[in-house]
Design an enzyme around this catalytic site. Structure first.
Site, short mmCIF file in Angstrom:
data_model
loop_
_atom_site.label_atom_id
_atom_site.label_comp_id
_atom_site.label_asym_id
_atom_site.label_seq_id
_atom_site.Cartn_x
_atom_site.Cartn_y
_atom_site.Cartn_z
N CYS A 62 0.84 -1.20 0.00
CA CYS A 62 0.00 0.00 0.00
C CYS A 62 0.88 1.26 0.00
CB CYS A 62 -0.92 -0.01 1.23
SG CYS A 62 -1.84 1.51 1.43
N CYS A 122 0.48 3.37 3.19
CA CYS A 122 1.17 2.77 4.34
C CYS A 122 2.66 3.08 4.26
CB CYS A 122 0.94 1.26 4.37
SG CYS A 122 -0.67 0.76 5.02
N ASP A 160 -0.46 16.44 -1.73
CA ASP A 160 -0.84 15.57 -2.84
C ASP A 160 0.15 15.72 -3.98
OD1 ASP A 160 -3.81 14.14 -3.68
OD2 ASP A 160 -2.38 14.57 -5.29
N HIS A 168 -3.45 0.89 8.30
CA HIS A 168 -4.17 0.65 7.06
C HIS A 168 -5.66 0.42 7.30
CE1 HIS A 168 -4.62 -0.41 2.84
NE2 HIS A 168 -5.51 -1.31 3.26
N ASN A 219 -13.17 10.25 -1.02
CA ASN A 219 -13.66 9.41 -2.11
C ASN A 219 -13.63 7.98 -1.60
OD1 ASN A 219 -13.88 11.54 -4.03
ND2 ASN A 219 -11.65 11.48 -4.30
N GLY A 270 -14.38 7.26 -7.42
CA GLY A 270 -13.06 7.42 -8.01
C GLY A 270 -11.92 7.24 -7.03
N HIS A 319 -6.55 3.12 0.65
CA HIS A 319 -6.20 3.40 2.05
C HIS A 319 -6.96 4.68 2.37
CE1 HIS A 319 -2.88 3.69 5.35
NE2 HIS A 319 -3.76 4.67 5.59
N HIS A 375 -8.45 8.06 3.06
CA HIS A 375 -7.76 9.36 3.10
C HIS A 375 -8.75 10.49 2.94
CE1 HIS A 375 -7.67 7.75 -1.01
NE2 HIS A 375 -7.81 9.00 -1.44
P1 5GP Z 1 -8.32 9.34 -4.46
O1 5GP Z 1 -8.66 9.52 -5.89
O2 5GP Z 1 -7.99 7.90 -4.12
O3 5GP Z 1 -9.33 9.92 -3.53
O4 5GP Z 1 -7.02 10.20 -4.20
C1 5GP Z 1 -5.73 9.70 -4.12
C2 5GP Z 1 -4.82 10.89 -4.13
O5 5GP Z 1 -3.52 10.48 -3.76
C3 5GP Z 1 -4.72 11.56 -5.49
O6 5GP Z 1 -5.09 12.93 -5.37
C4 5GP Z 1 -3.27 11.37 -5.88
O7 5GP Z 1 -2.74 12.48 -6.58
C5 5GP Z 1 -2.58 11.15 -4.55
N1 5GP Z 1 -1.43 10.29 -4.62
C6 5GP Z 1 -1.37 9.05 -5.19
N2 5GP Z 1 -0.15 8.52 -5.06
C7 5GP Z 1 0.58 9.44 -4.36
C8 5GP Z 1 1.94 9.44 -3.92
O8 5GP Z 1 2.72 8.51 -4.11
N3 5GP Z 1 2.36 10.56 -3.26
C9 5GP Z 1 1.53 11.61 -3.00
N4 5GP Z 1 2.04 12.65 -2.34
N5 5GP Z 1 0.24 11.63 -3.41
C10 5GP Z 1 -0.23 10.56 -4.09
ZN ZN Z 2 -2.36 1.34 3.60
#
Ligand code: 5GP
Ligand code: ZN
Length: 112
Positions: free
Chosen positions: A4, A7, A30, A46, A85, A91, A96, A98
């Site tokens: 993950c 994580c 982000d 997690h 989300n 989406g 995990h 957030h």
């Molecule tokens: P979701 O669409 O799942 O609600 O949002 C996931 C968010 O995590 C996205 O806005 C994406 O840009 C961010 N994200 C995904 N992978 C990483 C990463 O490795 N580092 C950081 N800082 N943000 C990430």
């Molecule tokens: Zn996780």
């Protein structure tokens, strides 16, 4: 859960722009910001999605962190948005739990 991304970020194994850590909460910038301020707040443990969070202490710690972060970033002056989300239709890309904090510009409503 070893594979993950979030994580790994919470453990410091994967690099992120750390914004806050305290108790069981970690927050970071982000990687693909959708607003001038776009911070992701996660439980360090997690939890895959919103409905899997059974312990109310998770939410109290998350929202305490959000309160600290929005004041530190000055977002409480003009406003901000907190988004979760959860699941495919919303989406959710990273499984995990957030919380997105978005601010620093006027945000449209309704979201797409
Ligand atoms: P979701 O669409 O799942 O609600 O949002 C996931 C968010 O995590 C996205 O806005 C994406 O840009 C961010 N994200 C995904 N992978 C990483 C990463 O490795 N580092 C950081 N800082 N943000 C990430
Ligand atoms: Zn996780």
């Amino acid at each position: 859960m070893n594979d993950c991304i979030f994580c790994g970020i919470a453990r410091g194994v994967i690099e992120s722009g750390k914004v806050y850590s305290g108790g069981d909460v970690f927050a970071f910038n982000d990687i693909n910001p959708q607003a001038p301020v776009h911070i992701v707040v996660i439980p360090s443990q997690h939890i895959a999605k919103l409905e899997d969070a059974k312990d109310p202490a998770v939410f109290s710690q998350i929202f305490k962190a959000i309160d600290i972060i929005v004041k530190e970033k000055g977002l409480d002056k003009n406003g901000y948005r907190v988004v979760v989300n959860s699941g495919r239709d919303a989406g959710q890309a990273v499984p995990h739990l957030h919380f997105h904090i978005l601010g620093g510009r006027t945000l449209n409503w309704p979201p797409g």
